[in-house]
Write an enzyme that holds these catalytic residues in place. Sequence first.
Site, PDB file in Angstrom:
ATOM      1  N   ASP A 132       5.047  79.623  48.596  1.00 35.83           N
ATOM      2  CA  ASP A 132       4.181  80.149  47.534  1.00 35.83           C
ATOM      3  C   ASP A 132       3.450  81.370  48.082  1.00 35.83           C
ATOM      4  O   ASP A 132       2.854  81.313  49.166  1.00 35.83           O
ATOM      5  CB  ASP A 132       3.176  79.099  47.082  1.00 35.83           C
ATOM      6  CG  ASP A 132       2.408  79.547  45.846  1.00 35.83           C
ATOM      7  OD1 ASP A 132       2.932  79.363  44.731  1.00 35.83           O
ATOM      8  OD2 ASP A 132       1.292  80.085  46.007  1.00 35.83           O
TER       9      ASP A 132
ATOM     10  N   ASN B 120      -1.682  90.972  40.649  1.00 40.39           N
ATOM     11  CA  ASN B 120      -1.446  91.227  39.227  1.00 40.39           C
ATOM     12  C   ASN B 120      -2.706  91.737  38.536  1.00 40.39           C
ATOM     13  O   ASN B 120      -2.663  92.649  37.708  1.00 40.39           O
ATOM     14  CB  ASN B 120      -0.957  89.953  38.534  1.00 40.39           C
ATOM     15  CG  ASN B 120       0.531  89.732  38.726  1.00 40.39           C
ATOM     16  OD1 ASN B 120       1.284  90.673  38.983  1.00 40.39           O
ATOM     17  ND2 ASN B 120       0.958  88.485  38.610  1.00 40.39           N
TER      18      ASN B 120
ATOM     19  N   ASP C 179       5.688  92.562  40.183  1.00 38.92           N
ATOM     20  CA  ASP C 179       7.153  92.430  40.157  1.00 38.92           C
ATOM     21  C   ASP C 179       7.785  93.078  41.389  1.00 38.92           C
ATOM     22  O   ASP C 179       8.724  92.526  41.983  1.00 38.92           O
ATOM     23  CB  ASP C 179       7.718  93.075  38.890  1.00 38.92           C
ATOM     24  CG  ASP C 179       7.413  92.271  37.639  1.00 38.92           C
ATOM     25  OD1 ASP C 179       6.999  91.098  37.776  1.00 38.92           O
ATOM     26  OD2 ASP C 179       7.588  92.813  36.528  1.00 38.92           O
TER      27      ASP C 179
ATOM     28  N   GLU D  87       5.431  83.043  41.411  1.00 38.44           N
ATOM     29  CA  GLU D  87       5.445  83.468  42.814  1.00 38.44           C
ATOM     30  C   GLU D  87       5.910  82.355  43.753  1.00 38.44           C
ATOM     31  O   GLU D  87       5.675  82.400  44.953  1.00 38.44           O
ATOM     32  CB  GLU D  87       4.041  83.938  43.230  1.00 38.44           C
ATOM     33  CG  GLU D  87       2.986  82.856  43.285  1.00 38.44           C
ATOM     34  CD  GLU D  87       2.293  82.622  41.950  1.00 38.44           C
ATOM     35  OE1 GLU D  87       1.166  82.092  41.963  1.00 38.44           O
ATOM     36  OE2 GLU D  87       2.869  82.960  40.906  1.00 38.44           O
TER      37      GLU D  87
END
Length: 374
Positions: free
Chosen positions: A229, A237, A246, A272
């Site tokens: 993770d 973000n 991205d 993620e």
Amino acid sequence: MIRAELKRRFEWRYAKLGDSYGNLDMASRARFAMYAWGGVSLLGLCLSLVTRLPNIDRPGMLAVSAAGMAVALTLMIGFDRLPSWTFPASTALAVALIAPVLYFTHRPASPLVILYVPVIVAAFYFHGAKWGAVQNLLIAVTYGAVLAIERPEGAIPYWALTVGILVLTGNLIERVRDRIEQLVAELDRAARTDPLTGLLNRRAFKQEFEMELERSRRSARPMSLMMADVDHFKRMNDELGHGAGDEALKQMAALFHDEARRVDFAVRMGGEEFALLLPGTDEAGAYMLAERVRAATHRAFADQEVHLTISFGIASYPAHGYEIDALMRAADHALYTAKALGRDRTVVCNRAIAKAIAIEDDRPVASEHGRAAA
């Protein structure tokens, strides 16, 4: 029961893959051949018993039709047990039997030459261009022999037209087959691949996990699962936008691809979250790989505005579980522990966690020496 079995054998497609009949493609070949043989045999019976064509050799037609029906029944009853070479051989046998049909009707220069079409379709579509070319050559020879014996008017132009049309048909079928296979491969790749990162997706992950776990059971070799993770990904973000997020995920995918072996499977589980499936690798080997990826992540994002890190949880077969669900939950627990301890670290599932998961699943846990423990 017999009726249900017959229904299954006459169905063009199976309800699911991997049933007792085995390969679906082989079943399709067998069904095509079965229906073609059966249809041509019934046509032969109609020509010999129902129609009133003059000069037809009815006993010969009946014999050929009976032989064709025998082949059709054989394919219907035993196609799941017949060797693979049976199906290309059946196209050569069909060519060999069509020549007597044309001879016994004494009309070789007639629409009956259409009987060669399903043979060419089957040869090129199911067995490839080389075998199809062999069938075209066999047709040219046997049909030419029948025309030479019967000597109908316009035999040579009719032979050239028939053989030419069959060659053209075969080439068209080959091109169609190649295009279909290309489209199927592209669809399969799209169904198995995450569009953003190019890694495997959850669907493909489950398929590969099942196969690799079964291989590990048969070979008594270890296998490890790494759940990963990306730490503080939401911050990227929020501060830099989803486009930057991205691009970061693509970078992470590239790191997994570069550090993993060719036999390993890198997966984007969603968001993620990532996973790596490591055949033939125990928890120690998985730990070293996780640390390499973690170090590479530090280097990759060191100069970026948001410095991303990554956390790993590791579980191995058979040390931490025997089934997919148990191994995934063990790796998830280890990943949760890594997050709870401050992120940016690798945690291997410990025996207490593995035993607790096994008790929930009512399954044994391997001991330190690989034996099942209570």
